[in-house]
Design a protein around this motif. Structure first.
Motif, PDB file in Angstrom:
ATOM      1  N   HIS A  46       1.404   6.818  -6.884  1.00 25.22           N
ATOM      2  CA  HIS A  46       0.235   7.665  -7.171  1.00 25.22           C
ATOM      3  C   HIS A  46      -0.913   6.874  -7.817  1.00 25.22           C
ATOM      4  O   HIS A  46      -1.553   7.354  -8.758  1.00 25.22           O
ATOM      5  CB  HIS A  46       0.632   8.845  -8.071  1.00 25.22           C
ATOM      6  N   LYS A 105       0.967   3.988  -3.026  1.00 25.93           N
ATOM      7  CA  LYS A 105       0.724   5.414  -2.774  1.00 25.93           C
ATOM      8  C   LYS A 105       1.844   6.260  -3.374  1.00 25.93           C
ATOM      9  O   LYS A 105       1.584   7.323  -3.940  1.00 25.93           O
ATOM     10  CB  LYS A 105       0.621   5.663  -1.268  1.00 25.93           C
ATOM     11  N   ARG A 106       3.084   5.783  -3.252  1.00 22.42           N
ATOM     12  CA  ARG A 106       4.214   6.507  -3.842  1.00 22.42           C
ATOM     13  C   ARG A 106       4.115   6.540  -5.360  1.00 22.42           C
ATOM     14  O   ARG A 106       4.584   7.492  -6.004  1.00 22.42           O
ATOM     15  CB  ARG A 106       5.520   5.854  -3.418  1.00 22.42           C
ATOM     16  N   LEU A 120       0.829  -1.203   0.000  1.00 19.76           N
ATOM     17  CA  LEU A 120       0.000   0.000   0.000  1.00 19.76           C
ATOM     18  C   LEU A 120       0.867   1.257   0.000  1.00 19.76           C
ATOM     19  O   LEU A 120       0.573   2.222  -0.722  1.00 19.76           O
ATOM     20  CB  LEU A 120      -0.926  -0.010   1.220  1.00 19.76           C
ATOM     21  N   THR A 121       1.923   1.258   0.798  1.00 19.22           N
ATOM     22  CA  THR A 121       2.836   2.400   0.828  1.00 19.22           C
ATOM     23  C   THR A 121       3.496   2.613  -0.536  1.00 19.22           C
ATOM     24  O   THR A 121       3.626   3.747  -1.014  1.00 19.22           O
ATOM     25  CB  THR A 121       3.915   2.189   1.903  1.00 19.22           C
ATOM     26  N   LEU A 169      -6.930   1.818  -4.144  1.00 21.46           N
ATOM     27  CA  LEU A 169      -6.290   1.354  -2.907  1.00 21.46           C
ATOM     28  C   LEU A 169      -7.332   0.915  -1.885  1.00 21.46           C
ATOM     29  O   LEU A 169      -7.145  -0.078  -1.169  1.00 21.46           O
ATOM     30  CB  LEU A 169      -5.413   2.466  -2.328  1.00 21.46           C
ATOM     31  N   LYS A 217      -6.788   6.651  -5.192  1.00 26.59           N
ATOM     32  CA  LYS A 217      -7.187   6.340  -3.822  1.00 26.59           C
ATOM     33  C   LYS A 217      -8.311   5.312  -3.790  1.00 26.59           C
ATOM     34  O   LYS A 217      -8.354   4.445  -2.915  1.00 26.59           O
ATOM     35  CB  LYS A 217      -7.626   7.620  -3.114  1.00 26.59           C
TER      36      LYS A 217
END
Length: 221
Positions: free
Chosen positions: A147, A144-145, A140-141, A153, A150
């Protein structure tokens, strides 16, 4: 925590940045799709021992995981290998009369089936390497990096949570039936599996309803 995540948190290369492992995973997937059958077989034979070593995974467990998608792959390959025609032809390897036509297996269909089979398992091997070396939280991290949206995710988190609920309920119900000696004979096992499936389906519906209510409350804020 899922079983795969337990291995992922205890693998030998946990300290390597997830981005590097993700890039390596993309390279593996590219090789799986673009290479020939011989290279794919070598790829599977070389990567499988590496996965077992890195993830502290036993061979028996790894082979069971490889066999899990096999029924779905076989069903897909059968539909690809067998075709229907109204006319019999000499350019087929096998033909079986079926209603007003024939079910046939051609050389081209057999070769395509072979390519898809080894491509599927080489991709599966690469995926196992990634999920067994990168815990879900790190994924997940990482995403997120990168992009990722949302919404995507959140769907991943919900799917992960639902799989966790499913496995937990299945293990508890299976162990309960096992303690009651419900798997003694074939008839008992058949009856117990039917009972387990019905009860599991009911519990999953209840869990899904609770999750839906929680999401509705969240979006109402």
């Amino acid at each position: 925590m899922l079983v795969i995540d337990k291995y992922a948190y205890n693998n030998r290369i946990l300290n390597i940045p997830p981005l590097k492992k993700f890039l390596f995973y993309l390279v593996l997937m590219s090789l799986s799709f673009s290479s020939g059958i011989r290279i794919q077989i070598m790829f599977i034979l070389l990567l499988s021992p590496l996965i077992c070593y890195v993830a502290h995974l036993k061979w028996k467990t790894y082979l069971k995981w490889l066999l899990l998608p096999l029924p779905f792959i076989i069903i897909s390959l059968i539909t690809m290998m067998v075709s229907y025609t109204e006319f019999n032809s000499t350019n087929v390897l096998l033909h079986v009369p079926f209603f007003n036509g024939y079910l046939v297996i051609t050389q081209q269909g057999l070769e395509a089936t072979e390519r898809v089979f080894f491509r599927s398992y080489s991709c599966l091997t690469a995926t196992y390497f990634f999920v067994l070396t990168v815990p879900f939280k790190q994924m997940l991290t990482l995403f997120k990096r990168l992009h990722l949206p949302k919404e995507l995710l959140e769907i991943m988190v919900l799917m992960y949570r639902f799989i966790f609920i499913f496995l937990q309920e299945f293990i508890v119900m299976r162990d309960t039936l096992d303690l009651k000696f419900s798997f003694g004979s074939f008839r008992q096992s058949y009856k117990s599996m039917g009972l387990l499936a019905s009860q599991l389906f009911t519990k999953l519906l209840i869990a899904n309803r609770h999750m839906t209510e929680m999401l509705e409350l969240r979006f109402d804020e």
